[in-house]
Scaffold this motif. Structure first.
Motif, mmCIF file in Angstrom:
data_model
loop_
_atom_site.group_PDB
_atom_site.id
_atom_site.type_symbol
_atom_site.label_atom_id
_atom_site.label_comp_id
_atom_site.label_asym_id
_atom_site.label_seq_id
_atom_site.Cartn_x
_atom_site.Cartn_y
_atom_site.Cartn_z
ATOM 1 N N VAL A 177 4.224 0.708 2.232
ATOM 2 C CA VAL A 177 4.241 -0.371 3.228
ATOM 3 C C VAL A 177 4.055 -1.685 2.479
ATOM 4 C CG1 VAL A 177 3.143 -1.308 5.293
ATOM 5 C CG2 VAL A 177 3.205 1.183 4.943
ATOM 6 N N THR A 178 4.966 -2.623 2.724
ATOM 7 C CA THR A 178 4.890 -3.945 2.106
ATOM 8 C C THR A 178 4.849 -4.986 3.219
ATOM 9 O OG1 THR A 178 6.158 -3.161 0.214
ATOM 10 C CG2 THR A 178 6.027 -5.539 0.505
ATOM 11 N N ALA A 179 3.950 -5.967 3.067
ATOM 12 C CA ALA A 179 3.779 -6.972 4.115
ATOM 13 C C ALA A 179 3.523 -8.339 3.512
ATOM 14 C CB ALA A 179 2.621 -6.573 5.024
ATOM 15 N N ASP A 180 3.817 -9.338 4.312
ATOM 16 C CA ASP A 180 3.608 -10.719 3.894
ATOM 17 C C ASP A 180 2.138 -11.114 3.869
ATOM 18 O OD1 ASP A 180 6.340 -11.024 3.686
ATOM 19 O OD2 ASP A 180 6.555 -12.009 5.636
ATOM 20 N N ASP A 181 1.323 -10.459 4.717
ATOM 21 C CA ASP A 181 -0.087 -10.812 4.785
ATOM 22 C C ASP A 181 -0.904 -9.561 5.084
ATOM 23 O OD1 ASP A 181 -0.528 -10.707 7.897
ATOM 24 O OD2 ASP A 181 1.282 -11.930 7.610
ATOM 25 N N LEU A 182 -2.205 -9.673 4.928
ATOM 26 C CA LEU A 182 -3.077 -8.505 5.075
ATOM 27 C C LEU A 182 -3.159 -7.981 6.510
ATOM 28 C CD1 LEU A 182 -5.940 -9.444 2.609
ATOM 29 C CD2 LEU A 182 -4.103 -7.777 2.286
ATOM 30 N N VAL A 183 -3.060 -8.854 7.486
ATOM 31 C CA VAL A 183 -3.080 -8.403 8.885
ATOM 32 C C VAL A 183 -1.850 -7.535 9.164
ATOM 33 C CG1 VAL A 183 -2.977 -9.161 11.296
ATOM 34 C CG2 VAL A 183 -4.488 -10.336 9.673
ATOM 35 N N ALA A 184 -0.705 -7.981 8.713
ATOM 36 C CA ALA A 184 0.528 -7.213 8.898
ATOM 37 C C ALA A 184 0.483 -5.910 8.104
ATOM 38 C CB ALA A 184 1.740 -8.051 8.477
ATOM 39 N N LEU A 185 -0.118 -5.940 6.923
ATOM 40 C CA LEU A 185 -0.236 -4.721 6.120
ATOM 41 C C LEU A 185 -1.091 -3.688 6.852
ATOM 42 C CD1 LEU A 185 0.396 -3.304 3.415
ATOM 43 C CD2 LEU A 185 -1.755 -4.254 2.555
ATOM 44 N N THR B 278 0.854 -1.181 0.000
ATOM 45 C CA THR B 278 0.000 0.000 0.000
ATOM 46 C C THR B 278 0.890 1.230 0.000
ATOM 47 O OG1 THR B 278 -1.796 -1.066 1.204
ATOM 48 C CG2 THR B 278 -1.703 1.320 1.333
ATOM 49 N N VAL B 279 0.504 2.235 -0.773
ATOM 50 C CA VAL B 279 1.211 3.513 -0.786
ATOM 51 C C VAL B 279 0.340 4.531 -0.065
ATOM 52 C CG1 VAL B 279 2.203 5.350 -2.193
ATOM 53 C CG2 VAL B 279 2.385 2.962 -2.945
#
Length: 91
Positions: free
Chosen positions: A53-61, A7-8
């Protein structure tokens, strides 16, 4: 569905100078608060600060986005308040 997810967050300010001050306030957190599942990058162009922001999963994002929005909001409020501090010293 698994990551990576990105997400930016694009935050415009009323001036390039204010964007620079907010950027300088939050930049030390890049890398310092990255976790095992989330990373972030920061770019300022003129009056806009962008955090990716870059994450491995949606919860972390979601957690990463909440963290960065809170940091930027706090820096923005601190910058606004910096110009309103008045001395109470008499004399």
């Amino acid at each position: 569905m698994s990551g990576p997810h990105t997400t930016v967050l694009s935050v415009p300010f009323d001036s390039a100078e204010r964007a620079r001050r907010v950027e300088r306030s939050v930049r030390p957190e890049i890398g310092a608060i990255d976790g095992d599942r989330t990373t972030a990058t920061l770019v300022r162009e003129g009056d806009t600060v962008e955090i990716t922001v870059t994450a491995d999963d949606l919860v972390a994002l979601r957690a990463g986005c909440n963290t960065w929005l809170t940091l930027v909001g706090t820096a923005e409020r601190a910058d606004t308040g910096a110009g309103t501090v008045q001395s109470t010293r008499e004399g």
